[in-house]
Design a protein around this motif. Structure first.
Motif, PDB file in Angstrom:
ATOM      1  N   ASP A   1     -80.097 -13.170  10.847  1.00 24.21           N
ATOM      2  CA  ASP A   1     -79.416 -14.471  10.853  1.00 24.21           C
ATOM      3  C   ASP A   1     -79.334 -15.054   9.454  1.00 24.21           C
ATOM      4  OD1 ASP A   1     -82.236 -14.576  11.427  1.00 24.21           O
ATOM      5  OD2 ASP A   1     -82.069 -16.737  11.684  1.00 24.21           O
ATOM      6  N   GLU A   2     -80.392 -14.830   8.666  1.00 26.43           N
ATOM      7  CA  GLU A   2     -80.346 -15.381   7.320  1.00 26.43           C
ATOM      8  C   GLU A   2     -79.339 -14.627   6.454  1.00 26.43           C
ATOM      9  OE1 GLU A   2     -84.095 -15.889   5.349  1.00 26.43           O
ATOM     10  OE2 GLU A   2     -83.100 -16.783   3.608  1.00 26.43           O
ATOM     11  N   ARG A   3     -79.294 -13.315   6.639  1.00 24.61           N
ATOM     12  CA  ARG A   3     -78.304 -12.516   5.897  1.00 24.61           C
ATOM     13  C   ARG A   3     -76.899 -13.025   6.217  1.00 24.61           C
ATOM     14  NH1 ARG A   3     -80.764  -6.366   5.868  1.00 24.61           N
ATOM     15  NH2 ARG A   3     -82.934  -7.006   6.081  1.00 24.61           N
ATOM     16  N   SER A   4     -76.680 -13.297   7.492  1.00 23.68           N
ATOM     17  CA  SER A   4     -75.369 -13.774   7.913  1.00 23.68           C
ATOM     18  C   SER A   4     -75.047 -15.119   7.278  1.00 23.68           C
ATOM     19  CB  SER A   4     -75.343 -13.896   9.444  1.00 23.68           C
ATOM     20  OG  SER A   4     -74.296 -14.735   9.861  1.00 23.68           O
TER      21      SER A   4
ATOM     22  N   LEU B   1     -79.576  -9.621  21.005  1.00 21.97           N
ATOM     23  CA  LEU B   1     -80.193 -10.496  20.011  1.00 21.97           C
ATOM     24  C   LEU B   1     -79.662 -10.215  18.613  1.00 21.97           C
ATOM     25  CD1 LEU B   1     -83.995 -10.955  20.633  1.00 21.97           C
ATOM     26  CD2 LEU B   1     -82.137 -12.600  20.765  1.00 21.97           C
ATOM     27  N   PHE B   2     -79.589  -8.922  18.287  1.00 23.03           N
ATOM     28  CA  PHE B   2     -79.123  -8.542  16.962  1.00 23.03           C
ATOM     29  C   PHE B   2     -77.683  -9.024  16.762  1.00 23.03           C
ATOM     30  CE2 PHE B   2     -77.098  -5.159  14.241  1.00 23.03           C
ATOM     31  CZ  PHE B   2     -77.611  -5.623  13.047  1.00 23.03           C
ATOM     32  N   TYR B   3     -76.892  -8.872  17.788  1.00 23.70           N
ATOM     33  CA  TYR B   3     -75.489  -9.282  17.689  1.00 23.70           C
ATOM     34  C   TYR B   3     -75.402 -10.779  17.384  1.00 23.70           C
ATOM     35  CZ  TYR B   3     -70.544  -9.690  18.902  1.00 23.70           C
ATOM     36  OH  TYR B   3     -69.196  -9.924  18.878  1.00 23.70           O
ATOM     37  N   LEU B   4     -76.115 -11.585  18.158  1.00 24.14           N
ATOM     38  CA  LEU B   4     -76.034 -13.038  17.960  1.00 24.14           C
ATOM     39  C   LEU B   4     -76.647 -13.444  16.622  1.00 24.14           C
ATOM     40  CD1 LEU B   4     -76.855 -14.258  21.561  1.00 24.14           C
ATOM     41  CD2 LEU B   4     -74.639 -14.199  20.433  1.00 24.14           C
ATOM     42  N   MET B   5     -77.752 -12.806  16.267  1.00 23.29           N
ATOM     43  CA  MET B   5     -78.398 -13.161  14.997  1.00 23.29           C
ATOM     44  C   MET B   5     -77.533 -12.754  13.809  1.00 23.29           C
ATOM     45  SD  MET B   5     -82.397 -12.380  15.839  1.00 23.29           S
ATOM     46  CE  MET B   5     -83.037 -12.971  14.265  1.00 23.29           C
ATOM     47  N   SER B   6     -76.780 -11.673  13.975  1.00 23.22           N
ATOM     48  CA  SER B   6     -75.932 -11.227  12.863  1.00 23.22           C
ATOM     49  C   SER B   6     -74.801 -12.207  12.601  1.00 23.22           C
ATOM     50  CB  SER B   6     -75.348  -9.848  13.160  1.00 23.22           C
ATOM     51  OG  SER B   6     -74.227  -9.973  14.019  1.00 23.22           O
ATOM     52  N   ARG B   7     -74.684 -13.215  13.482  1.00 23.73           N
ATOM     53  CA  ARG B   7     -73.680 -14.257  13.254  1.00 23.73           C
ATOM     54  C   ARG B   7     -74.330 -15.547  12.748  1.00 23.73           C
ATOM     55  NH1 ARG B   7     -71.118 -10.053  13.228  1.00 23.73           N
ATOM     56  NH2 ARG B   7     -69.611  -9.512  14.827  1.00 23.73           N
TER      57      ARG B   7
ATOM     58  N   PHE C   1     -71.260 -10.207   6.740  1.00 24.14           N
ATOM     59  CA  PHE C   1     -70.711 -10.106   8.089  1.00 24.14           C
ATOM     60  C   PHE C   1     -70.537  -8.641   8.434  1.00 24.14           C
ATOM     61  CE2 PHE C   1     -67.304  -9.740  11.167  1.00 24.14           C
ATOM     62  CZ  PHE C   1     -67.573 -10.756  12.056  1.00 24.14           C
ATOM     63  N   MET C   2     -70.815  -8.323   9.703  1.00 31.19           N
ATOM     64  CA  MET C   2     -70.506  -6.976  10.158  1.00 31.19           C
ATOM     65  C   MET C   2     -69.670  -7.050  11.435  1.00 31.19           C
ATOM     66  SD  MET C   2     -72.954  -3.743  10.998  1.00 31.19           S
ATOM     67  CE  MET C   2     -73.602  -3.971  12.622  1.00 31.19           C
ATOM     68  N   ALA C   3     -68.505  -6.395  11.401  1.00 34.02           N
ATOM     69  CA  ALA C   3     -67.734  -6.243  12.634  1.00 34.02           C
ATOM     70  C   ALA C   3     -68.298  -5.024  13.345  1.00 34.02           C
ATOM     71  CB  ALA C   3     -66.258  -6.054  12.309  1.00 34.02           C
ATOM     72  N   PHE C   4     -68.773  -5.232  14.581  1.00 36.56           N
ATOM     73  CA  PHE C   4     -69.510  -4.171  15.280  1.00 36.56           C
ATOM     74  C   PHE C   4     -68.592  -3.071  15.814  1.00 36.56           C
ATOM     75  CE2 PHE C   4     -73.966  -5.661  16.338  1.00 36.56           C
ATOM     76  CZ  PHE C   4     -73.986  -6.645  15.376  1.00 36.56           C
TER      77      PHE C   4
END
Lengths: 470, 258
Positions: free
Chosen positions: B76-79, A420-426, B84-87
């Motif tokens: 999601d809002e931050r994005s 979830l975090f991964y997808l939301m971070s996009r 952006f963060m590359a994991f």
């Protein structure tokens, strides 16, 4: 937006799309409850031959003699005394949408049925409460001898063919609800595809409940003759009521030598509907049948489409999707019976649950002693969207021949915080992210659907996902 | 002036364990910063906290992005605002293609500026993907693969760079992007970042090793130890670190602590 506000929005969206209801405009409504008089009334209103009436009455006795099954979900909350077993929507069945009563036509317009028919269907049928109000098939197919009628018209106009197959694939004594359907069946499709005729676009039937506390007992019979091909699709929705309704269909399919058929269900009943359905296909030599069975709606669904592989080279597939949300139980799966040598089968089940919903895979793979070199694969995957939902697997495997190859895999996974975090971070919202994981999980099955239906399916999942309350 | 990411006196705990103990850092568009530090110093905690991972609890301080405190915002809002963060460990999403995923992510951004937006038309999106993949010298079939599902370590990191190229953030954090990469993959990924870098992109490269800095040239280098940035300087600091290790800093810390 607060949770409550969001939820409100979702309910409105659901009612807007599917849960709406029309004024009652039926032409006949039997009294509530079930007895021989009601059964006789149904038979009489349909103007049936005596043999059919006799079969119905016999089936009623079988229904009454069989206990409510207790091996699956709890059905004790259901009472047949509260159900209208027959509600006739219109005087006659139309062959043009212009002849369908205005209110009913508006419903199907709203559900997009005539539009779909024009765009990508070879024929369409529409059932409203107890009977079909519309049935039509493209002219060129009719000219090739394709029969696509309501089941009542099938009995009236093709009595010999009807009688040859009715109740032979699923006899009344098969189970309590098959007996019930045989007693009170009404509506459904009668389909015959002549040898060698291949219908590239699907035939579709849409089932709609409108009246509260109704029972709908569709009966469908499909005969795909040698070397022919058919894809049949059924969809269903209902208004949301506080009282229970019942949908108990029986689908009998015969696939002759070298033929291929596929039966796709996208079940999206409102969550006050008990959905207890028996579906079975008999598959002859080198023929194949596929069930694509997606169960998204209803209160309780019990449904195990089955395939009997009768002759060498027969192939069967069951692709089952079950999605149980709040207050829903999806008890789904399938049965494959290998009777002849060199028969092959595959069962793929994908079940999802959230908000306390419960979905189970219940399946039987049976290989009889004569079925040498049969091959089968069973894969069941479950995806849990939260901690308070449940998923169970009941895979029964009975093998009576030593030369058989069987593969069986089962997985259970949970959408993780990391996904979830991964997808939301996009930039995807939480609901959207969840829906994406779910759609991905179902992808191996949805990609099997024609494009229009896979889009529809993704949309329904989105709707189901959006219904979550944190 | 471009957007800036400003970390002010940030304190973070994970499972009630204090990890970050007052971090201060400013990264502006058009700048490349490297954040170095030994294992367990809090580097990944910082990146995950900036992006809003729910497991990290901010107990004090602020994170200001483009003039707005983003601490209460969901990831999601931050994005969508341009972070952006590359994991370090990109997550697999079986059944969802790279293209499908990116189209949805892009559409979520468009809806933020215009709630009525119908989404990017497929042909325009296809063109964009091809352009970005060509720029990063990636095989086009990549777009049709399931996101990170069965990807090699190098492919995962390249997929991260592709996402960054398509989403066009203002500030990008590379969270130990170099970990687990062989030298060829490292070069390819670094080239990608260098290609995307420009006046509209600020980059924070978080790394344990100096070697990625042979390819990505930072203007600013910071060293984190025990939850704080203990030293900041220019590129020479990274070289110094490579020669001397972290010990001199530890000594310096202990010395000043007395």
């Amino acid at each position: 937006m607060g949770d409550a506000e969001q939820l409100q929005g979702i309910r409105e969206a659901y009612d807007e799309q599917y849960g709406f209801r029309d004024p009652d405009t039926y032409v006949f409504k039997a009294r509530k409850g079930l007895d021989a008089e009601i059964v006789g009334q149904i038979s009489e209103m349909k103007g049936e031959p005596e043999w059919m009436r006799t079969q119905r009455l016999k089936a009623l006795e079988i229904y009454q003699s069989k206990p409510v099954p207790t091996w699956g979900p709890d059905l004790s909350g259901f009472s047949e005394d509260d159900i209208y077993f027959f509600v006739k929507p219109a005087e006659k069945e139309a062959r043009s949408w212009d002849d369908v009563p205005e209110d009913i036509k508006r419903t199907f317009d709203r559900l997009g049925i005539p539009e779909a028919e024009q765009k990508f269907l070879a024929g369409a049928g529409a059932q409203y409460d107890s009977e079909m109000v519309y049935h039509q098939v493209r002219k060129e197919l009719e000219a090739q001898g394709v029969i696509f009628k309501s089941i009542e018209v099938g009995l009236r106009e093709h009595e010999d063919l009807f009688r040859q197959y009715f109740g032979t694939v699923i006899p009344a004594y098969d189970n309590k609800y098959a007996a019930l359907n045989t007693a009170v069946w009404s509506g459904g499709s009668f389909i015959y595809i002549p040898p060698g005729v291949r219908i590239e676009m699907p035939l579709q039937a849409y089932f709609r409940l409108n009246t509260a506390s109704i029972g709908q007992f569709e009966r469908t019979m499909i005969i795909v003759d040698e070397g022919a091909f058919l894809h049949y699709v059924e969809g269903c929705t209902a208004p949301t009521y506080s009282t229970d309704s019942l949908h108990s269909g029986v689908i009998e399919i015969v696939v002759k030598r070298g033929a291929r058929s596929r039966y796709t269900t996208i079940q999206n009943w409102s969550d006050n509907v008990y959905n207890l359905v028996t579906q079975r296909a008999l598959v002859h030599g080198d023929a194949s049948h596929e069930w694509v069975d997606a169960n998204l709606g209803s209160k309780i669904t019990m449904k195990y489409p089955s395939v009997y592989l009768l002759e060498p080279g027969a192939h069967g597939e069951i692709l089952s999707i079950a999605f149980a949300g709040r207050n829903q139980i999806q008890d789904a799966g399938g049965k494959v019976i290998h009777i002849a040598p060199n028969t092959t089968s595959q069962i793929i089940s994908k079940s999802i649950c959230k908000d306390g919903g419960r979905s189970s895979y219940r399946g039987l793979l049976k290989v009889y002693p004569d079925a040498a070199h049969a091959k089968s694969t069973v894969v069941c995957d479950a995806l849990l969207l939260d901690d308070h939902s449940e998923s169970d697997t009941y895979p029964y495997i009975e093998i009576e021949n030593p030369s058989v190859t069987v593969g069986h895999e089962a997985t259970v996974s949970k959408i993780g915080d990391d996904q979830l975090f991964y997808l939301m971070s996009r930039g995807l919202g939480e609901d959207e992210a969840n829906a994406m994981v779910v759609n991905g999980f179902l992808e191996p099955l949805t990609k099997e659907l024609p494009m229009e239906y896979s889009i529809e399916m993704n949309r329904l999942i989105q709707l189901q996902m959006a219904g979550s309350i944190g | 002036m471009g957007a800036a990411l400003e970390i002010r006196n940030l304190h973070v705990t994970v499972e009630d364990q204090p990890i970050l103990k007052g971090v201060n850092l400013i990264v502006r568009q058009g700048e490349i910063h490297a954040l170095m530090g030994p294992n367990g110093s809090g580097k990944s905690t910082l990146s995950n906290t900036i992006m809003g991972h729910p497991a990290y609890e901010v107990t004090a301080g602020q994170i200001i992005f483009d003039g707005v405190d983003i601490l209460e915002m969901e990831p999601d809002e931050r994005s969508r605002r341009g972070l952006f963060m590359a994991f370090q460990y990109p997550v697999a999403i079986p059944g969802v293609t790279v293209a499908n995923f990116l189209r949805n992510a892009l559409n979520a951004r468009r809806r933020m500026t215009n709630p009525e937006d119908k989404g990017i038309p497929i042909p325009a999106f296809r063109k964009l993907m091809i352009e970005k993949m060509d720029m990063l010298r990636m095989d086009h079939e990549f777009a049709g693969r399931y996101l990170n599902d069965g990807f090699s370590g190098g492919e995962k990191k390249r997929a991260e760079i592709l996402q960054m190229a398509v989403l066009e953030p203002q500030i990008a954090i590379m969270d130990e992007t170099d970990s687990g990469l062989d030298i060829d993959a490292l070069r390819v990924v670094s080239e990608g970042v260098t290609t995307l870098y420009g006046p509209n992109l600020g980059v924070l490269v978080i790394t344990h090793y100096q070697r990625i800095l042979n390819y990505i040239k930072p203007q600013f280098v910071h060293i984190m130890m025990d939850g704080q940035i203990v030293e900041s300087g220019g590129p020479e600091l990274a070289l110094h670190l490579e020669e001397q290790g972290y010990d001199w800093l530890r000594e310096k810390q202990n010395g000043s602590g007395k």
